[in-house]
Design a protein around this motif. Structure first.
Motif, PDB file in Angstrom:
ATOM      1  N   THR A 108      -6.893  -0.124  34.559  1.00 53.99           N
ATOM      2  CA  THR A 108      -7.214   0.557  35.711  1.00 53.99           C
ATOM      3  C   THR A 108      -6.311   0.432  36.801  1.00 53.99           C
ATOM      4  OG1 THR A 108      -9.574   0.015  35.575  1.00 53.99           O
ATOM      5  CG2 THR A 108      -8.900   0.734  37.764  1.00 53.99           C
ATOM      6  N   ASP A 109      -5.441  -0.761  37.087  1.00 56.07           N
ATOM      7  CA  ASP A 109      -4.322  -0.933  37.978  1.00 56.07           C
ATOM      8  C   ASP A 109      -3.304   0.024  37.595  1.00 56.07           C
ATOM      9  OD1 ASP A 109      -5.900  -2.713  39.094  1.00 56.07           O
ATOM     10  OD2 ASP A 109      -4.857  -4.472  38.415  1.00 56.07           O
ATOM     11  N   ARG A 110      -2.910   0.151  36.052  1.00 53.13           N
ATOM     12  CA  ARG A 110      -1.902   0.718  35.697  1.00 53.13           C
ATOM     13  C   ARG A 110      -2.206   2.195  36.107  1.00 53.13           C
ATOM     14  NH1 ARG A 110      -1.308   2.251  30.066  1.00 53.13           N
ATOM     15  NH2 ARG A 110      -2.978   0.415  29.724  1.00 53.13           N
ATOM     16  N   TYR A 111      -3.344   2.976  35.921  1.00 49.07           N
ATOM     17  CA  TYR A 111      -3.576   4.111  35.829  1.00 49.07           C
ATOM     18  C   TYR A 111      -3.436   4.585  37.390  1.00 49.07           C
ATOM     19  CZ  TYR A 111      -4.367   5.898  31.385  1.00 49.07           C
ATOM     20  OH  TYR A 111      -4.059   6.333  30.045  1.00 49.07           O
ATOM     21  N   GLU A 112      -4.132   3.672  38.462  1.00 44.82           N
ATOM     22  CA  GLU A 112      -3.816   3.991  39.876  1.00 44.82           C
ATOM     23  C   GLU A 112      -2.385   3.917  40.142  1.00 44.82           C
ATOM     24  OE1 GLU A 112      -4.893   1.621  44.126  1.00 44.82           O
ATOM     25  OE2 GLU A 112      -5.201   0.621  42.529  1.00 44.82           O
ATOM     26  N   ASN A 113      -1.456   3.120  39.616  1.00 45.04           N
ATOM     27  CA  ASN A 113      -0.160   3.053  40.025  1.00 45.04           C
ATOM     28  C   ASN A 113       0.600   4.483  39.426  1.00 45.04           C
ATOM     29  OD1 ASN A 113      -0.227   0.668  41.230  1.00 45.04           O
ATOM     30  ND2 ASN A 113       0.291  -0.522  39.397  1.00 45.04           N
ATOM     31  N   LEU A 114       0.222   4.688  38.234  1.00 46.95           N
ATOM     32  CA  LEU A 114       0.895   6.323  37.689  1.00 46.95           C
ATOM     33  C   LEU A 114       0.425   7.275  38.607  1.00 46.95           C
ATOM     34  CD1 LEU A 114       2.053   7.516  35.266  1.00 46.95           C
ATOM     35  CD2 LEU A 114      -0.374   7.847  34.372  1.00 46.95           C
ATOM     36  N   LEU A 115      -0.897   7.294  39.191  1.00 47.34           N
ATOM     37  CA  LEU A 115      -1.331   8.413  39.806  1.00 47.34           C
ATOM     38  C   LEU A 115      -0.566   8.161  41.295  1.00 47.34           C
ATOM     39  CD1 LEU A 115      -2.840  10.885  40.897  1.00 47.34           C
ATOM     40  CD2 LEU A 115      -4.767   9.430  41.169  1.00 47.34           C
ATOM     41  N   ALA A 116      -0.546   7.157  41.891  1.00 52.37           N
ATOM     42  CA  ALA A 116       0.214   7.114  43.116  1.00 52.37           C
ATOM     43  C   ALA A 116       1.682   7.538  42.767  1.00 52.37           C
ATOM     44  CB  ALA A 116       0.175   5.578  43.929  1.00 52.37           C
ATOM     45  N   GLU A 117       2.286   6.867  42.108  1.00 51.05           N
ATOM     46  CA  GLU A 117       3.859   7.282  41.905  1.00 51.05           C
ATOM     47  C   GLU A 117       3.937   8.895  41.588  1.00 51.05           C
ATOM     48  OE1 GLU A 117       6.361   4.792  39.011  1.00 51.05           O
ATOM     49  OE2 GLU A 117       4.500   3.548  38.839  1.00 51.05           O
ATOM     50  N   ALA A 118       2.814   9.109  40.863  1.00 53.98           N
ATOM     51  CA  ALA A 118       3.103  10.643  40.586  1.00 53.98           C
ATOM     52  C   ALA A 118       2.888  11.384  41.820  1.00 53.98           C
ATOM     53  CB  ALA A 118       2.094  11.194  39.451  1.00 53.98           C
ATOM     54  N   LEU A 119       1.996  11.179  42.402  1.00 49.99           N
ATOM     55  CA  LEU A 119       1.741  12.052  43.814  1.00 49.99           C
ATOM     56  C   LEU A 119       3.036  11.888  44.722  1.00 49.99           C
ATOM     57  CD1 LEU A 119      -1.894  11.146  44.685  1.00 49.99           C
ATOM     58  CD2 LEU A 119      -0.848  13.303  44.709  1.00 49.99           C
ATOM     59  N   ALA A 120       3.690  10.878  44.654  1.00 48.47           N
ATOM     60  CA  ALA A 120       4.900  10.683  45.554  1.00 48.47           C
ATOM     61  C   ALA A 120       6.124  11.314  45.068  1.00 48.47           C
ATOM     62  CB  ALA A 120       5.332   9.253  45.490  1.00 48.47           C
ATOM     63  N   GLU A 121       5.994  11.524  43.823  1.00 46.12           N
ATOM     64  CA  GLU A 121       7.357  12.112  43.146  1.00 46.12           C
ATOM     65  C   GLU A 121       7.108  13.920  42.942  1.00 46.12           C
ATOM     66  OE1 GLU A 121      10.196  11.310  42.022  1.00 46.12           O
ATOM     67  OE2 GLU A 121       9.838   9.201  42.769  1.00 46.12           O
ATOM     68  N   ALA A 122       5.908  14.474  43.069  1.00 46.57           N
ATOM     69  CA  ALA A 122       5.621  15.699  42.672  1.00 46.57           C
ATOM     70  C   ALA A 122       5.782  16.388  44.330  1.00 46.57           C
ATOM     71  CB  ALA A 122       4.125  15.964  42.423  1.00 46.57           C
ATOM     72  N   GLU A 123       6.668  17.687  44.246  1.00 46.48           N
ATOM     73  CA  GLU A 123       6.749  18.480  45.073  1.00 46.48           C
ATOM     74  C   GLU A 123       6.515  19.793  44.862  1.00 46.48           C
ATOM     75  OE1 GLU A 123      11.060  18.234  46.473  1.00 46.48           O
ATOM     76  OE2 GLU A 123      10.964  16.064  46.482  1.00 46.48           O
ATOM     77  N   VAL A 124       5.910  20.576  45.723  1.00 41.72           N
ATOM     78  CA  VAL A 124       5.424  21.767  45.643  1.00 41.72           C
ATOM     79  C   VAL A 124       6.631  22.527  45.341  1.00 41.72           C
ATOM     80  CG1 VAL A 124       4.143  23.764  46.610  1.00 41.72           C
ATOM     81  CG2 VAL A 124       3.405  21.470  47.159  1.00 41.72           C
ATOM     82  N   ALA A 125       6.414  23.399  44.358  1.00 46.21           N
ATOM     83  CA  ALA A 125       7.817  24.270  43.577  1.00 46.21           C
ATOM     84  C   ALA A 125       7.487  26.027  44.148  1.00 46.21           C
ATOM     85  CB  ALA A 125       7.801  23.928  42.278  1.00 46.21           C
ATOM     86  N   VAL A 126       6.369  26.412  44.754  1.00 48.15           N
ATOM     87  CA  VAL A 126       6.166  27.451  44.800  1.00 48.15           C
ATOM     88  C   VAL A 126       5.868  27.666  46.464  1.00 48.15           C
ATOM     89  CG1 VAL A 126       4.852  27.844  42.699  1.00 48.15           C
ATOM     90  CG2 VAL A 126       3.741  27.051  44.532  1.00 48.15           C
ATOM     91  N   PRO A 127       6.094  29.165  46.897  1.00 47.99           N
ATOM     92  CA  PRO A 127       5.917  29.298  48.294  1.00 47.99           C
ATOM     93  C   PRO A 127       4.523  28.981  48.759  1.00 47.99           C
ATOM     94  CG  PRO A 127       6.904  31.279  47.187  1.00 47.99           C
ATOM     95  CD  PRO A 127       6.483  30.283  46.108  1.00 47.99           C
ATOM     96  N   PRO A 128       4.459  28.144  49.896  1.00 45.20           N
ATOM     97  CA  PRO A 128       3.124  27.763  50.577  1.00 45.20           C
ATOM     98  C   PRO A 128       2.210  29.179  50.951  1.00 45.20           C
ATOM     99  CG  PRO A 128       4.917  27.015  51.669  1.00 45.20           C
ATOM    100  CD  PRO A 128       5.411  27.807  50.603  1.00 45.20           C
ATOM    101  N   GLU A 129       2.888  30.204  51.140  1.00 45.89           N
ATOM    102  CA  GLU A 129       1.832  31.075  51.807  1.00 45.89           C
ATOM    103  C   GLU A 129       1.434  32.038  50.604  1.00 45.89           C
ATOM    104  OE1 GLU A 129       6.208  32.300  51.671  1.00 45.89           O
ATOM    105  OE2 GLU A 129       5.324  30.475  52.607  1.00 45.89           O
ATOM    106  N   THR A 130       1.820  31.599  49.474  1.00 46.46           N
ATOM    107  CA  THR A 130       1.031  32.612  48.517  1.00 46.46           C
ATOM    108  C   THR A 130      -0.014  32.285  47.778  1.00 46.46           C
ATOM    109  OG1 THR A 130       2.574  31.617  46.637  1.00 46.46           O
ATOM    110  CG2 THR A 130       3.579  33.210  47.906  1.00 46.46           C
ATOM    111  N   PRO A 131      -0.707  32.605  46.931  1.00 47.68           N
ATOM    112  CA  PRO A 131      -1.966  32.126  46.129  1.00 47.68           C
ATOM    113  C   PRO A 131      -1.347  31.063  45.328  1.00 47.68           C
ATOM    114  CG  PRO A 131      -1.888  34.544  46.094  1.00 47.68           C
ATOM    115  CD  PRO A 131      -0.627  34.346  46.948  1.00 47.68           C
ATOM    116  N   LEU A 132      -0.321  31.186  44.691  1.00 51.23           N
ATOM    117  CA  LEU A 132       0.160  29.848  43.974  1.00 51.23           C
ATOM    118  C   LEU A 132       0.330  28.749  44.784  1.00 51.23           C
ATOM    119  CD1 LEU A 132       2.607  31.146  41.538  1.00 51.23           C
ATOM    120  CD2 LEU A 132       0.223  30.450  41.088  1.00 51.23           C
TER     121      LEU A 132
END
Length: 94
Positions: free
Chosen positions: A9-33
């Motif tokens: 549980t601790d490992r998966y929490e850390n994985l999700l928190a780290e992944a959220l910190a690393e992910a950056e939106v790659a598509v234009p925000p004003e589009t359906p994507l």
């Protein structure tokens, strides 16, 4: 078995928190994507919060499930090209 569940549980929490910190939106925000990317990120953040709530309520099974679901949303978004993420390492399967 409790120690294994706690560790996972601790490992998966850390994985999700780290992944959220690393992910950056790659598509234009004003589009359906862009809207989809926002929704995927919101789902991942919501599951992170839910998992923490479950863990605080001494419910590690549902906490682990929430952390796993949250990561799945983020990982799926990365595979779809909604997010720029590290190509190497343990955070994503892309």
């Amino acid at each position: 078995m409790t120690a294994d569940l706690t560790e996972k549980t601790d490992r998966y929490e850390n994985l999700l928190a780290e992944a959220l910190a690393e992910a950056e939106v790659a598509v234009p925000p004003e589009t359906p994507l862009g809207d989809a990317a926002g929704e995927f990120e919101e789902m991942a953040r919501s599951y992170l919060e839910d998992g923490r709530h479950f863990r605080d309520d001494d419910d590690p099974v549902n906490a682990l499930a929430a952390f796993s679901y949250g990561h799945a949303w983020l990982d799926a978004g990365a595979r779809m090209g909604l997010f720029d993420v590290p190509e190497h390492g343990h955070l994503f399967t892309v």
